[in-house]
Scaffold this motif. Sequence first.
Motif, PDB file in Angstrom:
ATOM      1  N   PRO A  49     -11.524   3.355   9.278  1.00  0.00           N
ATOM      2  CA  PRO A  49     -11.709   4.763   9.635  1.00  0.00           C
ATOM      3  C   PRO A  49     -11.088   5.785   8.676  1.00  0.00           C
ATOM      4  CG  PRO A  49      -9.857   3.901  10.834  1.00  0.00           C
ATOM      5  CD  PRO A  49     -10.412   2.758   9.996  1.00  0.00           C
ATOM      6  N   PHE A  50     -11.143   5.562   7.394  1.00  0.00           N
ATOM      7  CA  PHE A  50     -10.472   6.477   6.478  1.00  0.00           C
ATOM      8  C   PHE A  50     -11.367   7.638   6.102  1.00  0.00           C
ATOM      9  CE2 PHE A  50      -9.063   2.157   5.025  1.00  0.00           C
ATOM     10  CZ  PHE A  50      -7.954   2.134   5.840  1.00  0.00           C
ATOM     11  N   SER A  51     -10.784   8.831   6.117  1.00  0.00           N
ATOM     12  CA  SER A  51     -11.531   9.977   5.625  1.00  0.00           C
ATOM     13  C   SER A  51     -11.025  10.400   4.247  1.00  0.00           C
ATOM     14  CB  SER A  51     -11.445  11.151   6.606  1.00  0.00           C
ATOM     15  OG  SER A  51     -10.102  11.579   6.746  1.00  0.00           O
ATOM     16  N   ASN A  52      -9.818   9.925   3.868  1.00  0.00           N
ATOM     17  CA  ASN A  52      -9.306  10.241   2.538  1.00  0.00           C
ATOM     18  C   ASN A  52      -8.285   9.178   2.108  1.00  0.00           C
ATOM     19  OD1 ASN A  52      -6.611  10.998   3.474  1.00  0.00           O
ATOM     20  ND2 ASN A  52      -7.574  12.848   4.283  1.00  0.00           N
ATOM     21  N   LEU A  53      -7.884   9.242   0.845  1.00  0.00           N
ATOM     22  CA  LEU A  53      -6.968   8.236   0.298  1.00  0.00           C
ATOM     23  C   LEU A  53      -5.587   8.281   0.940  1.00  0.00           C
ATOM     24  CD1 LEU A  53      -7.846   8.205  -3.500  1.00  0.00           C
ATOM     25  CD2 LEU A  53      -8.193   6.389  -1.833  1.00  0.00           C
ATOM     26  N   ARG A 101      -1.507   5.546   4.109  1.00  0.00           N
ATOM     27  CA  ARG A 101      -0.584   5.550   5.249  1.00  0.00           C
ATOM     28  C   ARG A 101      -0.883   4.376   6.188  1.00  0.00           C
ATOM     29  NH1 ARG A 101       1.333   6.868  10.123  1.00  0.00           N
ATOM     30  NH2 ARG A 101       3.141   8.206  10.290  1.00  0.00           N
ATOM     31  N   MET A 102      -2.148   4.130   6.461  1.00  0.00           N
ATOM     32  CA  MET A 102      -2.504   3.031   7.349  1.00  0.00           C
ATOM     33  C   MET A 102      -2.134   1.692   6.714  1.00  0.00           C
ATOM     34  SD  MET A 102      -6.043   2.581   9.409  1.00  0.00           S
ATOM     35  CE  MET A 102      -6.224   1.360  10.692  1.00  0.00           C
ATOM     36  N   LEU A 103      -2.350   1.578   5.414  1.00  0.00           N
ATOM     37  CA  LEU A 103      -1.984   0.351   4.706  1.00  0.00           C
ATOM     38  C   LEU A 103      -0.469   0.140   4.775  1.00  0.00           C
ATOM     39  CD1 LEU A 103      -3.292  -1.932   3.113  1.00  0.00           C
ATOM     40  CD2 LEU A 103      -2.988  -0.570   1.055  1.00  0.00           C
ATOM     41  N   LYS A 104       0.305   1.190   4.559  1.00  0.00           N
ATOM     42  CA  LYS A 104       1.762   1.091   4.637  1.00  0.00           C
ATOM     43  C   LYS A 104       2.191   0.685   6.045  1.00  0.00           C
ATOM     44  CE  LYS A 104       3.200   4.398   1.079  1.00  0.00           C
ATOM     45  NZ  LYS A 104       3.867   5.706   0.876  1.00  0.00           N
ATOM     46  N   TRP A 105       1.577   1.290   7.060  1.00  0.00           N
ATOM     47  CA  TRP A 105       1.932   0.954   8.439  1.00  0.00           C
ATOM     48  C   TRP A 105       1.666  -0.525   8.707  1.00  0.00           C
ATOM     49  CZ3 TRP A 105      -0.476  -1.065  12.713  1.00  0.00           C
ATOM     50  CH2 TRP A 105       0.252  -1.003  13.900  1.00  0.00           C
ATOM     51  N   HIS A 106       0.523  -1.016   8.244  1.00  0.00           N
ATOM     52  CA  HIS A 106       0.206  -2.427   8.435  1.00  0.00           C
ATOM     53  C   HIS A 106       1.181  -3.330   7.673  1.00  0.00           C
ATOM     54  CE1 HIS A 106      -3.560  -0.897  10.124  1.00  0.00           C
ATOM     55  NE2 HIS A 106      -3.630  -2.068  10.726  1.00  0.00           N
ATOM     56  N   MET A 107       1.627  -2.890   6.503  1.00  0.00           N
ATOM     57  CA  MET A 107       2.622  -3.661   5.756  1.00  0.00           C
ATOM     58  C   MET A 107       3.930  -3.735   6.542  1.00  0.00           C
ATOM     59  SD  MET A 107       2.050  -2.444   1.835  1.00  0.00           S
ATOM     60  CE  MET A 107       0.656  -3.043   0.890  1.00  0.00           C
ATOM     61  N   LEU A 108       4.332  -2.628   7.138  1.00  0.00           N
ATOM     62  CA  LEU A 108       5.540  -2.634   7.968  1.00  0.00           C
ATOM     63  C   LEU A 108       5.393  -3.622   9.117  1.00  0.00           C
ATOM     64  CD1 LEU A 108       6.257   1.197   8.087  1.00  0.00           C
ATOM     65  CD2 LEU A 108       7.700  -0.543   7.004  1.00  0.00           C
TER      66      LEU A 108
END
Length: 119
Positions: A94-98, A103-110
């Motif tokens: 669901p990304f509308s921008n980089l 941020r979503m990638l970082k959250w998933h990494m956490l």
Amino acid sequence: MLDPQETEAQFEQRWWELMNELRVRFGKKPDINALLLLIGVQELGQGAGPFTKEQKQDLMHIATCRLFSISGYYELERVDEEGWPHYRLLQQLPFSNLKEQERMLKWHMLEYFDEQEQL
């Protein structure tokens, strides 16, 4: 999914703590691509390499799929005869921008590293 109760400051604090922990463990602060490679190698489970440039790209793809499987965007479909995992896309990301994507990638990494600590 992302925690709607978490403030941006709390999120940034968790990210900073993870980066600091990894800096201590590896002697330098990794960037997102290095983290993706690290996660991909860990998911492959065959040790640190050596890997070709193409294999490194595949490892980063494995990591991305594994990370987004946390929130149901991908699922592990199979592991091939060489031990490489293959994922299936279940729903569009669901990304509308980089910035949102990062941020979503970082959250998933956490979440991923929290999960790994619990094992």
